[in-house]
Design an enzyme around this catalytic site. Structure first.
Site, mmCIF file in Angstrom:
data_model
loop_
_atom_site.group_PDB
_atom_site.id
_atom_site.type_symbol
_atom_site.label_atom_id
_atom_site.label_comp_id
_atom_site.label_asym_id
_atom_site.label_seq_id
_atom_site.Cartn_x
_atom_site.Cartn_y
_atom_site.Cartn_z
ATOM 1 N N GLY A 152 -6.212 -0.565 -6.097
ATOM 2 C CA GLY A 152 -7.249 0.228 -5.459
ATOM 3 C C GLY A 152 -7.114 1.720 -5.682
ATOM 4 C CE LYS A 179 1.013 3.888 -3.973
ATOM 5 N NZ LYS A 179 2.231 3.324 -3.316
ATOM 6 C CG ASP A 190 -9.169 8.292 -0.224
ATOM 7 O OD1 ASP A 190 -8.275 7.576 -0.722
ATOM 8 O OD2 ASP A 190 -8.951 9.122 0.674
ATOM 9 C CG ASP A 222 -0.892 -7.250 -1.709
ATOM 10 O OD1 ASP A 222 -0.712 -7.942 -0.684
ATOM 11 O OD2 ASP A 222 -1.131 -6.034 -1.662
#
Length: 526
Positions: free
Chosen positions: A119, A139, A151, A278
């Site tokens: 994400g 990241k 965001d 995850d």
């Protein structure tokens, strides 16, 4: 040295040459790479630029291990270096060098969460040097198709914590992703309050997680599941090809590596905080540093994540949670098991075989932790009573909230014959009588050892760190960094590169945490 946007601009060089050099060093889509698996596994897109990026920190050791030449390594103060590792190249991303975000799914806090994915992470590509091939990832580089209304950003606070801890864990000898650099920007980012953006460059042989396999299994995409498993086997576990069932052998490798990792975490008092499937590496690496923490005053039920209201990921539960996560991985791999078996009775047999492999976790974890605890206690000869001796120490530590790191470090000072040397460790316990009772058992046990006190102390100090990334040390570095003073980050990195050494000039970093440290909280936004 501290860095800021102004001195970065003053030190700027030929940006075109810099980006060319970085692009040559970091390539995407090489044969055998994760990117070569294709669009079913990832989405290619550029990072979202940040304004006026500047370097916060760099691990020169990591830069050298990536094989950056002298000219490239010297770019750490240049605008080009900061821009590249912010995801802001000074020209358009070349079509064949576009980064990617990977898709995966997973269980979060024990509940199936469905599709997740990178994400806020983008993989720039791979670098090969000295026979080592690693992926390089940003990241906090902006939104991706998997951002789930987020965001896509990371903040300076969390980036400093990940940068320092991943490098600290490496030097503790614990399998982990690594970190190359942090790039900051004054771009505002809202978390509990308004903070500033940062991007951490992290490095690993692979970022494949248990959740990658869960994703394709849950969507009944068995061909893609097989392609992913083949990628992991061929790239990282080629010995599995020699087994009767390569995919079952893959599960076995993951079981053993994860068991070893849990023994390492427990041995240094490390709490991950978000052990979702995850966030579990298929290679047995520590991955995704968020609300982690090293225990100060020992509490067996310590929860380092303020968001973990049920204590699912407490220190004492970590080994069992890892076992549960491995069952999720095993379930995802079941469709691949037993290719060489006749169809009749295949399902029942593969389940039984998978269950046998899962039992290897307990068979691996317990001896690994026992061996680690013997080493931490300076016991060179295994005896049956050693487990009980270690457990009773933890019980006394828990009752007294004795400092985890200092207790084990100071145990090396204990003499078999001279109780006057007990003071450094004894003073960590409010109930001195309880400690005295335990140390009497310890001395009786040492009578069966052949090493003298000096040799035992030397061995203990090689496995019991003096320096770990305590929350208050990270917090002090973060507070200074918020004022554009990054010297404490660099200093901490230097300290943590030598966790087992006596460093007299850094003695303050090995002390008990201050009272205010007890009020520090970390959550999933950390």
């Amino acid at each position: 040295m501290s860095f800021s946007p102004s001195n970065a601009v003053r030190a700027a060089r030929d940006d075109t040459l810099s980006v060319d050099a970085l692009t040559r060093a970091i390539r995407i889509g090489e044969p055998g790479s994760f990117a070569a698996l294709g669009p079913a596994f990832l989405t290619r897109l550029p990072a979202t630029p940040v304004p006026d990026p500047y370097l916060v920190a760099i691990s020169r050791e990591m830069a050298q291990s990536l094989g950056f030449d002298a000219e490239l390594a010297a770019l750490d103060e240049s605008a080009a270096f900061a821009a590249y590792f912010a995801g802001n190249p000074t020209r358009d991303w070349p079509a064949d060098a576009l980064p990617y975000a990977a898709v995966y799914s997973g269980h979060q806090f024990g509940v199936w969460a469905g599709q997740l994915g990178d994400g806020r992470a983008l993989t720039l590509g791979e670098s090969t040097h000295g026979g080592a091939r690693v992926e390089i990832q940003l990241k906090g580089a902006g939104r991706t198709p998997y951002s789930r209304m987020g965001d896509g950003r990371a903040v300076l606070r969390s980036s400093i914590r990940e940068f320092l801890c991943s490098e600290a864990m490496h030097h503790l000898g614990i399998p982990t992703t690594r970190a190359l650099a942090i790039v900051g920007s004054d771009l505002p980012v809202r978390r509990e309050s308004i903070e500033t953006a940062a991007i951490v460059t992290r490095v690993a042989p692979s970022f494949v997680r248990f959740g990658h396999f869960e994703h394709f299994y849950s969507n009944d995409r068995i061909d893609d599941l097989r392609a992913l498993a083949d990628h992991v086997i061929d790239r990282f576990y080629p010995q599995c090809r020699e087994a009767d069932d390569p995919y079952l052998a893959l599960l076995d490798e993951c079981v053993r590596n994860t068991a070893d990792l849990m023994a390492e975490w427990q041995g240094v008092g490390f709490c991950h905080g978000v052990m979702n499937t995850d966030n579990m590496s298929i290679l047995g690496l520590t991955i995704d540093y968020g609300p982690f923490g090293f225990i100060d005053g020992f509490n067996a039920h310590h929860v380092c994540n303020h968001s973990d209201t049920q204590g699912r990921y407490s220190y004492s539960r970590q080994p069992q949670v890892a076992y549960w996560n491995l069952f999720c991985l095993a379930q995802a791999l079941v469709p691949l098991f037993g290719d060489n078996l006749p169809e009749e009775g295949r399902s029942e047999r593969v389940v039984k075989e998978a269950q046998k492999v899962m039992e290897h976790y307990k068979a691996r974890f317990s001896p690994a932790l026992e061996a680690k605890m013997r080493a931490k206690l300076g016991l060179d000869i295994a005896r049956e009573e050693d487990v009980a001796l270690a457990n009773s120490l933890f019980e006394v530590m828990h009752a007294n909230r004795a400092d985890f790191t200092l207790t084990f470090r100071h145990l090396a000072k204990i003499s078999r014959a001279d109780a006057s040397r007990d003071a450094p460790v004894r003073d960590l316990f409010l109930d001195r009588a309880a400690f005295d009772g335990w140390v009497a058992q310890y001395r009786a046990r040492l009578a069966h050892e052949t090493r003298d006190d000096a040799a035992r102390a030397e061995a203990m100090n090689r496995v019991n760190p003096k320096y770990v990334l305590r929350n208050h040390l990270a917090e002090q570095a973060i507070r200074q960094a918020s004022e554009k003073d990054f010297s404490q980050v660099a200093r901490l990195l230097d300290v943590l590169r030598h966790p087992y050494d006596e460093q007299p000039h850094y003695e303050a970093y090995a002390g008990l945490p201050p009272d205010w440290a007890g009020d520090l909280e970390v959550s999933c936004s950390s």
